[in-house]
Enzyme design. Sequence first.
Site, PDB file in Angstrom:
ATOM      1  N   TYR A  39      60.997  44.459 -50.773  1.00  0.00           N
ATOM      2  CA  TYR A  39      62.422  44.629 -50.527  1.00  0.00           C
ATOM      3  C   TYR A  39      63.209  43.914 -51.638  1.00  0.00           C
ATOM      4  O   TYR A  39      62.637  43.365 -52.573  1.00  0.00           O
ATOM      5  CB  TYR A  39      62.785  44.126 -49.133  1.00  0.00           C
ATOM      6  CG  TYR A  39      62.111  44.905 -48.025  1.00  0.00           C
ATOM      7  CD1 TYR A  39      62.185  46.298 -47.988  1.00  0.00           C
ATOM      8  CD2 TYR A  39      61.374  44.279 -47.022  1.00  0.00           C
ATOM      9  CE1 TYR A  39      61.564  47.028 -46.978  1.00  0.00           C
ATOM     10  CE2 TYR A  39      60.741  45.002 -46.013  1.00  0.00           C
ATOM     11  CZ  TYR A  39      60.835  46.381 -46.003  1.00  0.00           C
ATOM     12  OH  TYR A  39      60.205  47.106 -45.027  1.00  0.00           O
TER      13      TYR A  39
ATOM     14  N   PRO B  88      58.281  39.744 -36.485  1.00  0.00           N
ATOM     15  CA  PRO B  88      59.351  40.749 -36.627  1.00  0.00           C
ATOM     16  C   PRO B  88      58.721  42.113 -36.890  1.00  0.00           C
ATOM     17  O   PRO B  88      57.959  42.279 -37.844  1.00  0.00           O
ATOM     18  CB  PRO B  88      60.144  40.246 -37.836  1.00  0.00           C
ATOM     19  CG  PRO B  88      59.223  39.344 -38.581  1.00  0.00           C
ATOM     20  CD  PRO B  88      58.265  38.774 -37.582  1.00  0.00           C
TER      21      PRO B  88
ATOM     22  N   GLY C 142      51.651  40.265 -34.022  1.00  0.00           N
ATOM     23  CA  GLY C 142      52.479  41.456 -34.019  1.00  0.00           C
ATOM     24  C   GLY C 142      51.976  42.549 -33.111  1.00  0.00           C
ATOM     25  O   GLY C 142      52.391  42.674 -31.956  1.00  0.00           O
ATOM     26  N   ARG C 143      51.060  43.365 -33.615  1.00  0.00           N
ATOM     27  CA  ARG C 143      50.614  44.549 -32.861  1.00  0.00           C
ATOM     28  C   ARG C 143      50.102  44.239 -31.457  1.00  0.00           C
ATOM     29  O   ARG C 143      50.376  45.006 -30.525  1.00  0.00           O
ATOM     30  CB  ARG C 143      49.573  45.313 -33.682  1.00  0.00           C
ATOM     31  CG  ARG C 143      50.171  46.019 -34.893  1.00  0.00           C
ATOM     32  CD  ARG C 143      49.089  46.735 -35.720  1.00  0.00           C
ATOM     33  NE  ARG C 143      49.657  47.458 -36.832  1.00  0.00           N
ATOM     34  CZ  ARG C 143      49.937  46.931 -38.017  1.00  0.00           C
ATOM     35  NH1 ARG C 143      49.679  45.647 -38.232  1.00  0.00           N
ATOM     36  NH2 ARG C 143      50.454  47.645 -38.986  1.00  0.00           N
TER      37      ARG C 143
END
Length: 800
Positions: free
Chosen positions: A589, A430, A730-731
């Site tokens: 978060y 994500p 991811g990247r």
Amino acid sequence: MNIVCIGGGPAGLYFSLLMKKQNPHHRISVIERNRPYDTFGWGVVFSDQTLGNLANADEPTARAILQAFNHWDDIEIHFKGETVRSGGHGFCGIGRKRLLNILQARCEELGVQLVFETEVRDDQAIARQYGADLVIASDGLNSRIRTRYAASYQPEIDQRHCRFVWLGTRKKFEAFTFAFRQTPHGWFQAHIYQYDGETSTFIVETPEHVWRAAGLDAMSQEEGIAFCEALFAEELDGHGLLSNSPHLRGSAQWITFPRIVCRQWVHRQDGVPVVLMGDAAHTAHYSIGSGTKLALEDAIELARCFGQHAGTDAALAAYQQLRAIEVLKIQSAARNSMEWFENVERYSAMEAPQFAYSMLTRSQRISHENLRLRDPAYVAGYESWLARRAGEQAGVVFSQEPLRDEAMPPMLTPFRLRGVLLKNRIAVSPMAQYSAVDGVAGDYHLMHLGARAMGGAGLVFAEMTCVSADARITPACPGMYSEAHTQAWRRIVDFVHANSDAKIALQLGHAGAKGSTRPMWDGIDLPLREGNWPLTSASEQQYLAGVSQTARAATESDLARIEQDFVRATLAAAVAGFDWLELHCAHGYLLSSFISPLTNRRTDEYGGSLENRCRYPLRVFRAMRAAWPQDKPMSVRISAHDWVEGGITPDDAVVIARLFKQAGADLIDCSSGQVSKLERPVYGRMFQAPFADRVRNEAGIASMAVGSIFEADHANSIIAAGRADLCAVGRPHLANPAWTLTEMARIGYSGAGAGNGAAWPKQYRPGQQQLERNLQRERQLAAANTGLTPQQVAARLLEG
């Protein structure tokens, strides 16, 4: 120069002969406390690469060493009554005494003065006596000189957790052998290798608590040896174990390993540099056989620096700079290896083939493709075994022939959680795109996620999607709190299902104190210039001191409302047709702020102990799990390490994982950090994989590894070793949506018969793919044509 080496081990002797060879006018003295040609210890091990370094530095010494070496290529692992053998490793063994004799003889040949039976208690007095321009402190891991000048050297000494004993045997072993034995007290292991024509080293090791539970702390030396002989009788085949430390009494032969790291290697006393070398400067665990290697390569580098630089200061500065980097690499690998052997219990549930693979790759220096270069037949056989096991666990039937013709790379094996079957182990992480409008995912997200779904990954995660408008990180973050959001996501999910064999997951989260900020390219973590909304966190906090908004501590009414927001978003995710749901409890978060002691200072039932701090995130998770279809999996992303003193540690991560497992979680997504701006992460390739390893193999729940996984070799190594069940990339997927297919081609795997170019292996049972699609289509039609509300459709799905 007048050079004095205090300590006549490999470092001091080798440096002395290299410097004397470089300039015969140097006056060099080596001072050793033992008698001439007298030493303790059994054999030492070098790799073929180290032998090459020795040959380049001094060919006569290397030739003499090579003539005395016992060479082998194979490693054998004995575990649970099975033997696994892997070749191509290229090791050499030589007796420590024989090695020192060769170095001593070469020193004498070149004119180095060897002074024996002299205990150096005062290095300053010795320096004055010999008129030294340079003092080499090579006085071993218990170095008096390092201790005396600790303020300069700044040593960090970590006594490790296992007890071990160096023994020998007349039994000859043709392979480097690792034997593992389970006892009522715990696991013991033996490291065994032959180093001359008649003798083998036999190291026995076990964690301290196991050693004590077995009563070895109260045994005599003879009783301890008899215990080891009985334990490893199968390997010894009637031979006994030998000790060469008769001066030690009782259990004193069992020692612990000190991991030594010095920040500085040079101290100046009255203008004379005192330079650490070998074990005095650093140690590397014997499980990768690098202590003597490091000592000899220290000597090579320091001699080279003196040959290349004008002036002692320049030479010493270059030496420390160059060696500190190389030693750090070895020590990092040695630490990984050491910790693996300290935690054999962690991997004991594995079958012998995977246990052996995990052991072979424990240092992370040896990867999947590196093993293939060493022994292609072993890797091909293991890949076939692993693919069949994965197929059995996933309920997928493979034909026999294709797995023989082209073994399936570990990252492409299937994986099932609940009713969801993934075609491979690669997930698209994500990744926040900050491209939504009023929380609505649009064409950009359709393109972004659709392209990556068609690029070969088994699972594609949508970015963190927020459960309410005030839960967003930025105004450009997607949401799941209105009918428009549900329909927008359903359009994307339908596209993924219609055009690929990938599954798609939604990650739900609440930004907490990190909300109401600008998109990262406008100033990461900075508050909005206008239109900020109030923030809520576990406790009052300001993420960026003096910059961010101050979030207030959540009240019980806040907690109840937020819980319902998560449940509402969960029901909407089911209507949208997502295959998988993840709860975001990481990165500072809202839910993460409850878990970390850095951000939770509550005094009610949600604060204090780790179990209390997890209470609210678990409450939210349970409510979501009850609302989510039972045949679909739920994962939880956690920060497995806060990288701040007093924050969450990997030990805590195992406890957190167990708590979520008890609550019904299917997988833990192991990330770390981003909880505090004071964090000091230790980066490197696959740097977070050890967290997934611990969670999977200690908490007993499936895990996903993330972070600096950027090539197939990384993913294959992680999956094959059982360090994680999935790898999130991811990247690299940002740069190349077809990363999985590209990596398949790069490693030479054809994936013949892949469905829709998405790498679905042809070995799947006929009809399996169509059954999966039919089931998904039935759900889509149910949601589209019944005229029910989203909540009613979700309820019907829950009922089956």
